[in-house]
Scaffold this active site. Structure first.
Site, short mmCIF file in Angstrom:
data_model
loop_
_atom_site.label_atom_id
_atom_site.label_comp_id
_atom_site.label_asym_id
_atom_site.label_seq_id
_atom_site.Cartn_x
_atom_site.Cartn_y
_atom_site.Cartn_z
N GLU A 199 30.99 -13.57 -16.54
CA GLU A 199 31.91 -12.45 -16.71
C GLU A 199 33.37 -12.86 -16.57
O GLU A 199 34.24 -12.36 -17.29
CB GLU A 199 31.59 -11.34 -15.71
N PHE B 130 29.05 -5.88 -12.10
CA PHE B 130 29.56 -7.24 -12.28
C PHE B 130 31.00 -7.26 -12.79
O PHE B 130 31.58 -8.34 -12.93
CB PHE B 130 28.66 -8.01 -13.24
#
Length: 594
Positions: free
Chosen positions: A330, A355
């Site tokens: 991410e 996330f």
């Protein structure tokens, strides 16, 4: 061609070169002026455009993104390279990375993606002088080990003397001849920290300018080096190929279909008729519509596109070349998004909301860069239920709200937080995000939720919707909790309490209008949210405090670490946030026995 200086602390030497060359500087891209030596000497002053680390928004547009938070530059370069590929531009991106910052894992996430997409137009250059800030680098960041790592990742590693212009030129010429069928290339440059001034070499000089006798000695050593280099390079002319003029693509955008029209267009009329649709699916639908309407829209995801519904964009054959699968990385995804934004794209980065905050630093740097980044976190809040707290986004609203409370370089909120409560809202807000120049974060839900709105409802950043008007109490919520509050309103009605319900889908919001509603409800406010504190309740409390009027505010939010539950009702009851508890708290505020 572009340069990304990941080791942002090295920027003074770039400033010196740009002062010599008269590179354009200024905050207005249409009114730049040549940089001067005097500009360079104003380094770090509050009134100066010459910031301590690269920052295009402060007036130095030579760079595409703010850097200096080490380990992020290569991801930005990958975004620039990916954008060039999408546009069919023969553009080369050079990224200088320190050997010390090579320890940061994000570099290797970026290299994975670079190799996945065979971005032979991006050249990572590792500046290996053997020193970090406090000490020598680890043997794991030595020239030999770095070269072996790069080869293992699938790149061709070229080791050079980083102080030999001919070796540098030869490496760059080799890079310029690469085609997408070749293996990507990286340069590992053997350098000396303090090269040119022997008295300043080695450790202990990071960020510490020489003064007094040391400064005089350094000047003498550099002068001697200059004389030697000037003689050695005499007659070695450098030719630069000027690229052909780039033509701005024609505007191919079209009028956007409504949510209902889009559902019917993509064979979901029967689903529309059920009156329920998950907001994450509405986002996926809007993203696909945007992709066809605007060629600058690019979608990125982190290995959950079948859950975020970014797959509807990815699986569309017309749009597939503008989808970038970043896998479970991410932090890299957000910095790649910043690079895409710098190249004129509108990047939508989606993953689980849980996330999203893994990219704390990367998102902040994108905001600093003035990036036009859109972040979408699905499966938001506790209603995820069965997967438990490891998958639930709970501090995310408070974290993004820190940026919602500041102004960016354009004078707008640093970030808008959007929490649509139904599919009509999620679809419309996705389209609004694309039109807005700046960072937005939208939370979407896994559960199928009933429609609260229709195609006639207009959603705008900074606004809210009033779903029920009363006079005794103002209930403020967003996302899934609006539905739970709706049920609570029915219970309150039976108890003789006339409550107003607001869907506060945007933070920031119009505080004056919201507090006018509060005053119409006796100054009593109850906020309800499915995350930890610091979100809606805190934002409303801040507005009340700033107004200075007499308000009574009570906040309901997740006050314990959740656990797995089988249904949304179970988890809301476990956290004390189901409609019965909301009604009970509201009654207490109004002095009514539950």
């Amino acid at each position: 061609d572009r340069l990304v200086l990941s080791e942002g602390h090295a920027v003074p030497i770039i400033y010196a070169a740009c002062a010599d060359l008269g590179v354009g500087i200024g905050k207005d891209p249409n009114n730049l002026r040549p940089m001067t030596k005097e500009d360079a000497m104003s380094l770090r002053k509050a009134s100066s455009m010459i910031d301590g680390h690269p920052n295009p928004m402060e007036g130095f547009p030579f760079f595409d993104a703010a850097t200096g938070s080490l380990g992020q530059g290569l991801s930005v370069a990958v975004g620039l390279g990916a954008a060039a590929r999408i546009d069919g531009m023969d553009k080369r991106i050079y990224c200088i990375i320190g050997d010390g910052e090579a320890r940061e894992g994000q570099n290797w996430e970026a290299l994975d993606l670079l190799v996945d997409r065979r971005l032979t137009n991006v050249l990572p250059i590792f500046n290996c002088n053997g020193y970090g800030q406090a000490d020598k680098v680890s043997p794991q960041q030595s020239i030999e080990v770095l070269a072996r790592k790069l080869e293992a990742f699938g790149l061709t590693a070229v080791i050079i003397d980083g102080h030999d212009p001919k070796a540098i030129r030869a490496a760059f010429d080799r890079f310029a001849k690469l085609t997408p069928t070749d293996a990507p290339m990286a340069v590992v440059a053997r350098t000396i920290k303090g090269w040119g001034a022997a008295s300043l070499q080695g450790g202990g000089w990071h960020g510490k300018p020489a003064t007094g006798d040391k400064l005089q000695q350094a000047h003498e050593e550099l002068d001697a080096m200059r004389v030697g280099l000037t003689s050695a390079l005499a007659g070695d002319a450098l030719t630069i190929d000027v690229p052909a003029e780039w033509t701005e693509p024609a505007d191919t955008s079209t009028d956007m279909p409504s949510f209902s029209q889009a559902m019917k267009k993509y064979d979901m009329a029967s689903v529309l008729a059920t009156g329920k649709f998950a907001t994450r699916k509405a986002y996926g639908l809007a993203l696909r519509v945007l992709g066809h309407a605007n060629p600058d829209v690019v979608a990125l995801d982190a290995d959950v596109k079948n859950s975020t519904f970014a797959e509807w964009f990815a699986n569309d054959r017309v749009l597939a070349n503008r989808y970038i699968e970043c896998k479970i990385a991410e932090q890299n995804m957000y910095s790649v998004g910043a690079g895409l934004s710098a190249a004129g794209k509108i990047p939508f980065c989606s993953t689980f909301a849980k996330f999203a905050t893994r990219g704390y630093d990367q998102i902040e740097m994108a905001i600093n860069s003035g990036a036009n980044l859109k972040i979408v976190g699905s499966h938001a809040g506790v209603t995820l239920a069965a997967d438990g707290p490891s998958q639930m986004s709970l501090p995310d609203v408070a974290w993004f709200r820190a940026f919602a409370s500041i102004r960016d370089h354009r004078g707008n909120p640093g970030c808008f937080i959007l929490q649509p409560s139904d599919a009509f809202a999620a679809y419309a807000l996705t389209l609004v995000m694309a039109e807005y120049q700046g960072v937005c974060y939208m939370r979407t839900l896994r559960p199928e939720v009933e429609f609260l709105y229709d195609d006639s409802t207009v959603f705008n950043l900074g606004k809210f919707e009033v779903l029920n008007r009363g006079k005794d109490l103002l209930v403020i919520s967003a996302g899934y909790m609006v539905h739970e509050c709706n049920k609570a309103i029915d219970l309150l009605d039976k108890a003789g309490i006339d409550a107003t319900l607001v869907d506060l889908y945007s933070i920031p919001f119009d505080a004056d209008d919201l507090l006018d509603l509060a005053n119409q409800n006796g100054g009593n406010i109850l906020t309800v949210e499915d995350n930890y504190s610091g979100g809606i309740g805190s934002a409303v409390a801040d507005a009340c405090a700033q107004a200075g009027d007499a308000f009574t505010i009570d906040q309901m939010f997740v006050r314990r670490i959740p656990k797995s539950c089988l249904t949304e009702d179970d988890i809301l009851r476990y956290c004390g946030l189901n409609h019965a508890e909301i009604a009970k708290r509201a009654m207490a505020m109004c002095g009514v026995e539950a």
